[in-house]
Write an enzyme that holds these catalytic residues in place. Structure first.
Site, short mmCIF file in Angstrom:
data_model
loop_
_atom_site.label_atom_id
_atom_site.label_comp_id
_atom_site.label_asym_id
_atom_site.label_seq_id
_atom_site.Cartn_x
_atom_site.Cartn_y
_atom_site.Cartn_z
N HIS A 279 0.83 -1.20 0.00
CA HIS A 279 0.00 0.00 0.00
C HIS A 279 0.86 1.25 0.00
CE1 HIS A 279 0.90 0.38 4.31
NE2 HIS A 279 0.63 -0.91 4.40
N HIS B 158 7.53 6.83 5.41
CA HIS B 158 6.81 6.42 4.21
C HIS B 158 6.12 7.63 3.59
CE1 HIS B 158 3.74 6.16 7.42
NE2 HIS B 158 2.92 6.59 6.47
N GLU C 12 -2.31 13.80 2.46
CA GLU C 12 -3.45 13.40 3.28
C GLU C 12 -3.98 14.60 4.07
OE1 GLU C 12 -3.50 8.80 4.05
OE2 GLU C 12 -2.10 9.77 5.45
N HIS D 154 5.64 10.89 5.95
CA HIS D 154 5.41 10.65 7.37
C HIS D 154 6.65 10.00 7.99
CE1 HIS D 154 0.74 10.47 6.77
NE2 HIS D 154 1.24 11.69 6.73
#
Length: 264
Positions: free
Chosen positions: A67, A97, A109, A122
């Site tokens: 993912h 990541h 995000e 992050h």
């Protein structure tokens, strides 16, 4: 791998709108990411400068998680530690990541006054007052995640070391040794920030995160972003092959939480 770990992703059949079925906390009161509305953020004079004490010696490998991809660090030592800011303890860096979107302009995000960036980095740290990462994620102050926005511009020379390594981990569960990389090279010059209490943005969505969102973005080129999207969410021999086109969770309701800032 547990059956539960197979039930979530970013496709129509298993995307963020379905996560609550297996992770009820998805509808909790401290979920992330959020839109940071500057007018609603509270200046807090008690917030300290952030102290990033990172070492290239702690970098271990890079792995395709299906993912996203993660750069993993050895957190058994105190060589890569975050302190200061809103934190009262020292936090060890365990992995970093990225999140990205199908289009260059909508890959972050978090957002600032509804403005999204091309990507979001992050840096995940765990609280040293606990014994392990696994223990820390079940505590409200267990993790500190530093979020850094990436905007489309010139190529980021240090990021190129990461994107170059992605060619070796195209398929899910592939990994390669990745060493001698100091993550401090990905930090912007200005380290002013917003902070709030939130959650992981991927399952199990535990509400264990002190978020530290840096104001100043860093650059990423369109070519570097395309290498993110070239990764597969499928394993070797698995068909049909699927690229990780996007891995962003939609913004969540603030639910009365206070966003604090060291910005006047």
């Amino acid at each position: 791998m547990s059956q539960r770990s197979l039930t979530w992703g970013y496709n129509k059949d298993n995307g963020p709108h379905t996560w609550y079925k297996h992770f009820p906390i998805a509808r909790g009161k401290q979920q992330s990411p959020i839109d940071i509305q500057i007018w609603n953020a509270k200046f807090d004079s008690s917030l300290k400068p952030l102290n990033f004490n990172y070492s290239a010696s702690t970098t271990r490998r890079i792995v395709n998680k299906g993912h996203s991809f993660e750069v993993e660090f050895d957190s058994s030592t105190d060589k890569s530690v975050l302190s200061g800011g809103p934190l009262t303890e020292k936090y060890k860096l365990t992995q970093l990541h990225f999140h990205w979107g199908r289009r260059d302009e909508e890959g972050s995000e978090h957002s600032i006054d509804d403005l999204k960036y091309a990507s979001e980095l992050h840096m995940v740290h765990w609280n040293t007052k606990y014994s392990t990462v696994s223990e820390s994620i079940h505590q409200p102050d267990g993790l500190a995640v530093v979020a850094i926005f990436l905007k489309v511009g010139g190529a980021h020379q240090e990021l190129e070391k990461i994107t170059h390594a992605l060619g070796s981990i195209r398929k899910k569960n592939m990994s390669t040794v990745f060493t001698n990389f100091n993550p401090a090279c990905l930090l912007p010059d200005n380290k002013d920030y917003w902070t709030y209490s939130g959650s992981l943005t991927v399952p199990p969505l535990l509400e264990c995160v002190t978020w530290i969102v840096l104001k100043e973005p860093i650059n990423i080129s369109k070519e570097q972003l395309s290498k993110f999207r070239s990764l597969y969410s499928t394993m070797e021999g698995e068909h049909p092959k699927k690229h990780i086109e996007t891995n962003c969770r939609p913004r969540q309701s603030l639910q009365g939480r206070v966003i604090r800032s060291n910005l006047i």
